[in-house]
Design a protein around this motif. Structure first.
Motif, PDB file in Angstrom:
ATOM      1  N   THR A 145       0.826  -1.206   0.000  1.00  8.96           N
ATOM      2  CA  THR A 145       0.000   0.000   0.000  1.00  8.96           C
ATOM      3  C   THR A 145       0.860   1.256   0.000  1.00  8.96           C
ATOM      4  OG1 THR A 145      -1.751  -1.195   1.163  1.00  8.96           O
ATOM      5  CG2 THR A 145      -1.867   1.197   1.189  1.00  8.96           C
ATOM      6  N   MET A 146       1.911   1.293   0.813  1.00 10.01           N
ATOM      7  CA  MET A 146       2.777   2.468   0.846  1.00 10.01           C
ATOM      8  C   MET A 146       3.582   2.612  -0.438  1.00 10.01           C
ATOM      9  SD  MET A 146       3.594   5.231   2.214  1.00 10.01           S
ATOM     10  CE  MET A 146       2.769   5.103   3.803  1.00 10.01           C
ATOM     11  N   LEU A 147       4.019   1.510  -1.031  1.00 10.23           N
ATOM     12  CA  LEU A 147       4.680   1.592  -2.332  1.00 10.23           C
ATOM     13  C   LEU A 147       3.752   2.233  -3.354  1.00 10.23           C
ATOM     14  CD1 LEU A 147       6.542  -1.832  -2.759  1.00 10.23           C
ATOM     15  CD2 LEU A 147       7.586   0.434  -2.669  1.00 10.23           C
ATOM     16  N   THR A 148       2.480   1.870  -3.293  1.00  8.05           N
ATOM     17  CA  THR A 148       1.495   2.442  -4.218  1.00  8.05           C
ATOM     18  C   THR A 148       1.424   3.955  -4.074  1.00  8.05           C
ATOM     19  OG1 THR A 148       0.176   0.402  -4.121  1.00  8.05           O
ATOM     20  CG2 THR A 148      -0.935   2.406  -4.880  1.00  8.05           C
ATOM     21  N   VAL A 149       1.349   4.425  -2.840  1.00 10.52           N
ATOM     22  CA  VAL A 149       1.280   5.866  -2.587  1.00 10.52           C
ATOM     23  C   VAL A 149       2.542   6.568  -3.091  1.00 10.52           C
ATOM     24  CG1 VAL A 149       1.159   7.640  -0.800  1.00 10.52           C
ATOM     25  CG2 VAL A 149      -0.260   5.593  -0.613  1.00 10.52           C
ATOM     26  N   GLN A 150       3.688   5.990  -2.804  1.00  7.20           N
ATOM     27  CA  GLN A 150       4.947   6.631  -3.178  1.00  7.20           C
ATOM     28  C   GLN A 150       5.166   6.619  -4.688  1.00  7.20           C
ATOM     29  OE1 GLN A 150       6.989   8.328  -1.059  1.00  7.20           O
ATOM     30  NE2 GLN A 150       5.310   7.974   0.389  1.00  7.20           N
ATOM     31  N   TYR A 151       4.810   5.521  -5.350  1.00  7.56           N
ATOM     32  CA  TYR A 151       4.938   5.488  -6.804  1.00  7.56           C
ATOM     33  C   TYR A 151       3.948   6.448  -7.465  1.00  7.56           C
ATOM     34  CZ  TYR A 151       8.198   1.533  -6.989  1.00  7.56           C
ATOM     35  OH  TYR A 151       9.296   0.716  -6.882  1.00  7.56           O
ATOM     36  N   ALA A 152       2.777   6.594  -6.882  1.00  4.20           N
ATOM     37  CA  ALA A 152       1.815   7.561  -7.421  1.00  4.20           C
ATOM     38  C   ALA A 152       2.376   8.979  -7.361  1.00  4.20           C
ATOM     39  CB  ALA A 152       0.497   7.470  -6.659  1.00  4.20           C
ATOM     40  N   LYS A 153       3.096   9.292  -6.290  1.00  9.95           N
ATOM     41  CA  LYS A 153       3.737  10.606  -6.169  1.00  9.95           C
ATOM     42  C   LYS A 153       4.894  10.745  -7.146  1.00  9.95           C
ATOM     43  CE  LYS A 153       4.511  12.103  -1.972  1.00  9.95           C
ATOM     44  NZ  LYS A 153       4.957  12.097  -0.553  1.00  9.95           N
ATOM     45  N   ALA A 154       5.625   9.645  -7.344  1.00 11.20           N
ATOM     46  CA  ALA A 154       6.808   9.691  -8.206  1.00 11.20           C
ATOM     47  C   ALA A 154       6.450   9.773  -9.684  1.00 11.20           C
ATOM     48  CB  ALA A 154       7.668   8.453  -7.965  1.00 11.20           C
ATOM     49  N   PHE A 155       5.302   9.186 -10.058  1.00  9.62           N
ATOM     50  CA  PHE A 155       4.888   9.143 -11.465  1.00  9.62           C
ATOM     51  C   PHE A 155       3.484   9.735 -11.603  1.00  9.62           C
ATOM     52  CE2 PHE A 155       7.515   5.261 -10.705  1.00  9.62           C
ATOM     53  CZ  PHE A 155       8.670   5.709 -11.347  1.00  9.62           C
ATOM     54  N   PRO A 156       3.345  11.039 -11.443  1.00 12.17           N
ATOM     55  CA  PRO A 156       2.013  11.657 -11.453  1.00 12.17           C
ATOM     56  C   PRO A 156       1.295  11.553 -12.795  1.00 12.17           C
ATOM     57  CG  PRO A 156       3.741  13.332 -11.485  1.00 12.17           C
ATOM     58  CD  PRO A 156       4.421  12.032 -11.230  1.00 12.17           C
ATOM     59  N   GLU A 157       2.025  11.257 -13.857  1.00 14.70           N
ATOM     60  CA  GLU A 157       1.390  11.108 -15.162  1.00 14.70           C
ATOM     61  C   GLU A 157       0.656   9.776 -15.295  1.00 14.70           C
ATOM     62  OE1 GLU A 157       5.519   9.249 -15.732  1.00 14.70           O
ATOM     63  OE2 GLU A 157       4.538  10.752 -14.440  1.00 14.70           O
ATOM     64  N   MET A 158       0.842   8.882 -14.333  1.00 15.46           N
ATOM     65  CA  MET A 158       0.191   7.574 -14.352  1.00 15.46           C
ATOM     66  C   MET A 158      -0.884   7.500 -13.269  1.00 15.46           C
ATOM     67  SD  MET A 158       3.404   5.016 -15.003  1.00 15.46           S
ATOM     68  CE  MET A 158       4.632   5.413 -16.279  1.00 15.46           C
ATOM     69  N   ARG A 159      -1.801   6.564 -13.424  1.00 14.67           N
ATOM     70  CA  ARG A 159      -2.788   6.280 -12.383  1.00 14.67           C
ATOM     71  C   ARG A 159      -2.323   5.012 -11.671  1.00 14.67           C
ATOM     72  NH1 ARG A 159      -4.519  10.906 -11.609  1.00 14.67           N
ATOM     73  NH2 ARG A 159      -2.456  11.161 -12.547  1.00 14.67           N
ATOM     74  N   ILE A 160      -1.888   5.157 -10.432  1.00 16.53           N
ATOM     75  CA  ILE A 160      -1.340   4.040  -9.667  1.00 16.53           C
ATOM     76  C   ILE A 160      -2.130   3.912  -8.375  1.00 16.53           C
ATOM     77  CG2 ILE A 160       0.719   3.068  -8.585  1.00 16.53           C
ATOM     78  CD1 ILE A 160       2.413   4.751 -10.507  1.00 16.53           C
TER      79      ILE A 160
END
Length: 230
Positions: free
Chosen positions: A163-178
């Motif tokens: 779950t935390m990886l999901t949040v952090q990757y969403a922040k890192a790749f804002p052009e994607m829906r994660i």
């Protein structure tokens, strides 16, 4: 047409997700470690098989090349996971932890690292990470929820990490829906078919996130009823 890759797709939630997405019009790559079972599952549903061991760098790289050469993907569903050993907490070992985290957590880092460049070629890049309410602090402290009745240190903590990886990757790749999906307590061989939901109900959140066409929020954690608590 949307093209989707699902890891661990030869059975359970992965298989049902593949079935539903194919029915919805997706071209689906069904990843599996076991080639015989994976090919059989893909043939049954009309999917495309790709051999994929999410714990192995070379296997993931080979799968990425195969998929890229065939046109790439728009959606990645990180579904593969293991429960780990069913034994008392005091009997758990570091080797047990290594095995659970290698499949449930490190594999998501590996898959994300390799497939983000592939997804960047899509107009609707999407990643769905299959997590669990068992990794939710709120759920495991709520006596009204079944998650509060179970003790499984390795599996539950690995899903908190997902779950935390999901949040952090969403922040890192804002052009994607994660986003992360919680299937809920679903009847599969993962839990000895003890779940209270059907496998179709268990894939509702996964399918919802995979069919948004690159729209909607990112960095969220949902179950089949909507946004879940972290």
């Amino acid at each position: 047409m949307t093209t989707t890759l699902i890891t661990g797709a030869n059975k359970g939630l992965g298989y049902e997700t593949a079935r539903r997405l194919i029915e919805a019009g997706h071209t689906v790559w069904m990843g599996a470690r076991d080639e015989e079972r994976g090919r059989q599952a893909a043939a049954e549903l009309g999917g495309r098989f790709v051999r994929l061991d999410v714990t192995d760098d070379a296997s993931v790289a080979d799968a990425a090349r195969t998929i890229t050469d065939a046109g790439g993907i728009d959606v990645l569903v990180n579904n593969a996971g293991i429960s780990g050993p069913m034994k008392a907490a005091e009997e758990l070992t570091a080797a047990d932890a290594d095995a659970v985290y290698a499949t449930n957590v490190v594999s998501i880092v590996r898959m994300t690292s390799v497939f983000v460049p592939v997804l960047r070629a899509s107009r609707t890049p999407t990643i769905v990470n299959v997590t669990s309410g068992l990794g939710s602090f709120a759920a495991v402290h709520d006596p009204a929820r079944i998650e509060s009745t179970l003790t499984a240190p390795l599996y539950t903590s690995s899903k908190s990490a997902v779950t935390m990886l999901t949040v952090q990757y969403a922040k890192a790749f804002p052009e994607m829906r994660i986003n992360a999906a919680d299937p809920g307590y679903t009847k599969t061989d993962f839990n000895g078919n003890q779940g209270t939901q059907t496998v179709s109900e268990g894939t509702d959140a996964i399918v919802e996130l995979a069919t948004r066409g690159g729209q909607g929020p990112t960095g969220t954690f949902i179950d089949r009823s909507g946004v879940a608590r972290f």
